[in-house]
Scaffold this active site. Sequence first.
Site, mmCIF file in Angstrom:
data_model
loop_
_atom_site.group_PDB
_atom_site.id
_atom_site.type_symbol
_atom_site.label_atom_id
_atom_site.label_comp_id
_atom_site.label_asym_id
_atom_site.label_seq_id
_atom_site.Cartn_x
_atom_site.Cartn_y
_atom_site.Cartn_z
ATOM 1 N N GLY A 92 0.839 -1.207 0.000
ATOM 2 C CA GLY A 92 0.000 0.000 0.000
ATOM 3 C C GLY A 92 0.866 1.246 0.000
ATOM 4 O O GLY A 92 0.698 2.148 -0.837
ATOM 5 N N HIS A 93 1.837 1.298 0.932
ATOM 6 C CA HIS A 93 2.755 2.439 0.975
ATOM 7 C C HIS A 93 3.506 2.561 -0.360
ATOM 8 O O HIS A 93 3.672 3.654 -0.901
ATOM 9 C CB HIS A 93 3.814 2.233 2.067
ATOM 10 N N ARG A 115 -0.906 -2.774 10.795
ATOM 11 C CA ARG A 115 -1.500 -3.435 11.965
ATOM 12 C C ARG A 115 -1.929 -4.873 11.678
ATOM 13 O O ARG A 115 -2.184 -5.627 12.621
ATOM 14 C CB ARG A 115 -2.675 -2.623 12.490
ATOM 15 N N MET A 167 -4.430 -3.754 2.981
ATOM 16 C CA MET A 167 -3.103 -3.866 3.603
ATOM 17 C C MET A 167 -2.964 -2.804 4.682
ATOM 18 O O MET A 167 -3.420 -1.671 4.526
ATOM 19 C CB MET A 167 -2.017 -3.701 2.562
ATOM 20 N N ASP A 198 -7.310 5.539 4.417
ATOM 21 C CA ASP A 198 -7.556 6.454 5.524
ATOM 22 C C ASP A 198 -8.318 7.664 4.984
ATOM 23 O O ASP A 198 -7.795 8.776 4.926
ATOM 24 C CB ASP A 198 -6.230 6.866 6.164
ATOM 25 N N VAL A 232 -4.776 -0.616 -1.549
ATOM 26 C CA VAL A 232 -4.168 -1.866 -2.032
ATOM 27 C C VAL A 232 -4.595 -2.980 -1.078
ATOM 28 O O VAL A 232 -4.549 -2.825 0.149
ATOM 29 C CB VAL A 232 -2.634 -1.750 -2.090
#
Length: 307
Positions: free
Chosen positions: A46-47, A197, A194, A160, A186
């Site tokens: 995701g990042h 956590r 993803m 988010d 993602v």
Amino acid sequence: MQRWNLLTKAIFRLKVTDNPAEFQALRRALKGRIGAVYTMGALHEGHLSLVSRARAENDAVVATLFVNPTQFAQNEDLSRYPRTLEHDLEAFERAGVSLLLTPTPETMYPSGYQTSITVEKVTQGLEGAHRPGHFVGVATVVAKLFNLTLPDRAYFGQKDAQQVVVVRQMARDLNFPLEIIVCPTVREADGLAMSSRNAFLTAPQRQAASVLYRGLQAAGEVYTRGERATARLIDAAYQVIAAEPLAEIDYIALNDPRTLAPIVEATDAPVLLSLVARIGTPRLLDNCLLPLELNNLQALTRLLGGT
Ligand code: AMP
């Protein structure tokens, strides 16, 4: 000897500093359009999708890795937050980031620090209602990171969604001269969003966790069949998630994706369905736009509009 040279070149392509002032000076020396990505580390795809989008659209990418203490409440998981620095450095390097800031709480909030940013309305519901003070911490740190990274474009994940709306409002209100780009969530193969956590999930919890995505899909299908009543859309997600014994629902909500005002009766205008459930210890967040087809590259970026 030659191999050593290649290695050192590869290692030093990414410049890393934990010193904000030094970072800002290095950032100013970069030329061209700059994209920025802000993370709390424990990097996943995701990042990296944000980095890869930023690379495609800019001349260079700068990033930050900072587990910001001011956005965690006393009872939250700050000390347990996953930290995988070596893996993250390698991942940033491989993804083509030019410059990385890894500051400490002491350098971000030195003794005598006394400024914070409150964004009013859009922080009142959803995560804001469940995590008092969270968005003051987020808005303040993102404003600082905007000033340190000086990006032309800043990349955030739709995962988010409220954070994006809050940051967008803050950037507009405070005249930050940058564009905010929202990238799609993602997911793992079974649909689980993803998240750093997810590492806390046991094997059975991990299996159960895909229920959040299935809940979103169920609401999306009902929406596609023409249902617009808020209670029925929420109930479609609720029924799926409540059937999973390991999931404890925190909230499911339908909001205007621009203002985050609760939807009383949905029209055909896009709506944001957000849900949060605890699976064991971790609180997992997910959301989607309805209609489901909107969850593509530019939908939320477009809905929120330019600065
Ligand atoms: P975090 O490290 O969790 O604070 O996230 C840093 C950035 O990555 C934020 O803009 C997040 O919205 C984004 N992000 C986190 N998870 C995902 C995901 N699964 N897909 C896309 N973006 C994500």
